[in-house]
Design an enzyme around this catalytic site. Structure first.
Site, short mmCIF file in Angstrom:
data_model
loop_
_atom_site.label_atom_id
_atom_site.label_comp_id
_atom_site.label_asym_id
_atom_site.label_seq_id
_atom_site.Cartn_x
_atom_site.Cartn_y
_atom_site.Cartn_z
N SER A 141 -34.78 0.35 -7.40
CA SER A 141 -33.56 0.78 -8.09
C SER A 141 -32.41 -0.06 -7.56
O SER A 141 -32.47 -0.56 -6.43
CB SER A 141 -33.29 2.25 -7.79
OG SER A 141 -31.98 2.61 -8.21
N TYR A 154 -33.71 9.64 -2.02
CA TYR A 154 -34.07 8.63 -3.04
C TYR A 154 -33.67 7.21 -2.62
O TYR A 154 -34.45 6.28 -2.77
CB TYR A 154 -33.39 9.02 -4.34
CG TYR A 154 -33.70 8.14 -5.53
CD1 TYR A 154 -34.91 8.25 -6.21
CD2 TYR A 154 -32.76 7.23 -6.00
CE1 TYR A 154 -35.17 7.46 -7.32
CE2 TYR A 154 -33.02 6.44 -7.11
CZ TYR A 154 -34.22 6.55 -7.77
OH TYR A 154 -34.48 5.77 -8.87
N1 LIG Z 1 -33.62 5.76 -15.46
C1 LIG Z 1 -32.86 5.27 -14.51
O1 LIG Z 1 -31.61 5.31 -14.60
C2 LIG Z 1 -33.51 4.56 -13.32
C3 LIG Z 1 -32.70 3.71 -12.53
C4 LIG Z 1 -33.27 3.05 -11.45
C5 LIG Z 1 -34.61 3.24 -11.16
N2 LIG Z 1 -35.38 4.07 -11.92
C6 LIG Z 1 -36.80 4.22 -11.55
O2 LIG Z 1 -37.60 3.91 -12.66
C7 LIG Z 1 -38.87 4.55 -12.53
C8 LIG Z 1 -39.24 5.18 -13.88
O3 LIG Z 1 -38.31 6.21 -14.17
P1 LIG Z 1 -37.76 6.48 -15.63
O4 LIG Z 1 -36.31 6.18 -15.62
O5 LIG Z 1 -38.62 5.82 -16.65
O6 LIG Z 1 -37.88 8.08 -15.66
P2 LIG Z 1 -38.72 9.06 -16.63
O7 LIG Z 1 -38.45 8.76 -18.06
O8 LIG Z 1 -38.42 10.43 -16.12
O9 LIG Z 1 -40.24 8.68 -16.29
C9 LIG Z 1 -40.80 8.97 -15.05
C10 LIG Z 1 -42.30 8.77 -15.11
O10 LIG Z 1 -42.84 9.07 -13.81
C11 LIG Z 1 -43.91 10.01 -13.98
N3 LIG Z 1 -44.01 10.91 -12.85
C12 LIG Z 1 -43.01 11.63 -12.26
N4 LIG Z 1 -43.54 12.43 -11.30
C13 LIG Z 1 -44.88 12.20 -11.30
C14 LIG Z 1 -45.96 12.75 -10.56
N5 LIG Z 1 -45.77 13.72 -9.64
N6 LIG Z 1 -47.21 12.29 -10.80
C15 LIG Z 1 -47.42 11.34 -11.75
N7 LIG Z 1 -46.44 10.79 -12.48
C16 LIG Z 1 -45.18 11.23 -12.27
C17 LIG Z 1 -43.55 10.79 -15.25
O11 LIG Z 1 -44.74 11.27 -15.86
P3 LIG Z 1 -45.22 12.81 -15.94
O12 LIG Z 1 -43.99 13.68 -15.95
O13 LIG Z 1 -46.00 12.86 -17.22
O14 LIG Z 1 -46.07 13.00 -14.74
C18 LIG Z 1 -42.96 9.69 -16.12
O15 LIG Z 1 -43.97 8.99 -16.79
C19 LIG Z 1 -38.72 5.55 -11.39
O16 LIG Z 1 -39.35 5.06 -10.23
C20 LIG Z 1 -37.21 5.63 -11.17
O17 LIG Z 1 -36.89 5.94 -9.84
C21 LIG Z 1 -34.85 4.73 -13.01
#
Ligand SMILES: NC(=O)c1ccc[n+]([C@@H]2O[C@H](COP(=O)([O-])OP(=O)(O)OC[C@H]3O[C@@H](n4cnc5c(N)ncnc54)[C@H](OP(=O)(O)O)[C@@H]3O)[C@@H](O)[C@H]2O)c1
Length: 263
Positions: A141, A154
């Site tokens: 991130s 985080y």
């Molecule tokens: N969106 C942002 O602003 C942002 C910014 C910087 C970094 N990130 C990073 O990007 C990555 C993806 O996040 P996103 O933004 O795409 O969020 P998201 O739409 O909430 O997707 C998160 C994914 O992680 C999976 N996940 C969460 N907990 C899990 C568990 N216990 N076991 C297995 N799978 C799990 C969820 O699947 P299930 O719920 O189906 O398990 C989902 O597929 C993360 O590492 C996040 O920290 C996001």
């Protein structure tokens, strides 16, 4: 890519992970999609197989379970898969500070975003090294590049993935393996719904937001080109570049200014 590669993506049921799945499929790669929500994974896998004529496998598992990485490795072996690209993407953050979060929740964050990413990397690297080709993306991130937010585990977790990626990239490049820390800023996904910060997120200016497709495309391009750090989006690049040189003693003040979710 000329050879058909197989890509393992965690957190593929939504957001950036699903965007990675769509991008990798459009490149002709086979897929192993991992997350908890099986129906979502199945629908995406079927759609991508139909559209691109690729093999798409799914494995539904909770990565907070310490046995999960081992179960994924067993599934890979049982289905005769060879993982060429690992995308450690699954993750979440919470809207409670460290002191107000139970150890069970803090421990789950560490298991998902520290232990599982390390175990999965450790399990695929020997094969990649033998074949002299491999790519690993750890979705970190922009938080890893900014002063730590007050009370948020985080940030520390994302710094781990950031440092691990660079360290592995230096070790493994001579063996044909590239490792990239992907450092997105605010991205339109379910992240803020899960975190419970959707309302506050709506006040963040539009120019700071990216689409998950843009983030996934940038990360894919970076790892294929052998770039160990990828910060997608011009606003995020400027933010990261201007913050890093600030002396450490000013970071606590900066941290408060940067954190839109603190009271
Ligand atoms: N969106 C942002 O602003 C942002 C910014 C910087 C970094 N990130 C990073 O990007 C990555 C993806 O996040 P996103 O933004 O795409 O969020 P998201 O739409 O909430 O997707 C998160 C994914 O992680 C999976 N996940 C969460 N907990 C899990 C568990 N216990 N076991 C297995 N799978 C799990 C969820 O699947 P299930 O719920 O189906 O398990 C989902 O597929 C993360 O590492 C996040 O920290 C996001």
């Amino acid at each position: 890519m000329t050879t058909t590669r197989t890509v393992l993506i965690t957190g593929a049921s939504a957001g950036i992970g699903a965007a990675f799945a769509r991008h990798a499929a459009s490149e002709g790669c086979d897929l192993l999609l991992v997350a908890r929500r099986e129906t979502r994974l199945r629908d995406l896998a079927d759609d991508l197989s139909r559209t691109h004529g690729i093999r798409s496998e799914i494995f539904a598992v909770d990565l907070a379970d310490p046995d999960a990485p081992g179960k994924i490795v067993d599934f890979v072996a049982a289905n005769d898969l060879t993982i060429d690209v690992l995308i450690n993407n699954a993750g979440l953050s919470r809207n409670t500070t460290f002191a107000d979060t139970s150890w069970s929740d803090l421990g789950a964050e560490i298991q998902i975003m520290v232990t599982a990413i390390t175990e999965l990397a450790s399990s695929v690297i020997p094969g990649m090294r033998q074949r002299r080709w491999g790519r690993i993306i750890n979705v970190s991130s922009i938080a890893a590049l900014l002063p730590p937010a007050p009370g948020l585990l985080y940030t520390a977790i994302k710094r781990y993935g950031f440092d691990l990626s660079q360290s592995l990239d230096m070790e493994l490049k001579p063996h044909g393996i590239h490792v990239t820390a992907l450092c997105p800023g605010f991205t339109h996904t379910e992240f803020h719904d899960v975190m419970g910060t959707r309302e506050a997120a709506q006040d963040i200016p539009a120019f700071l937001w990216s689409k998950p497709e843009t983030v996934a495309r940038a990360g894919w391009k970076a790892v294929m080109a052998g770039n160990p750090i990828c910060v997608p989006g011009i606003a995020n690049k400027i933010l990261a570049a201007t913050t890093r040189p600030v002396p450490l003693r000013f970071h606590p003040r900066l941290a408060k200014a940067f954190d839109p979710f603190q009271p």
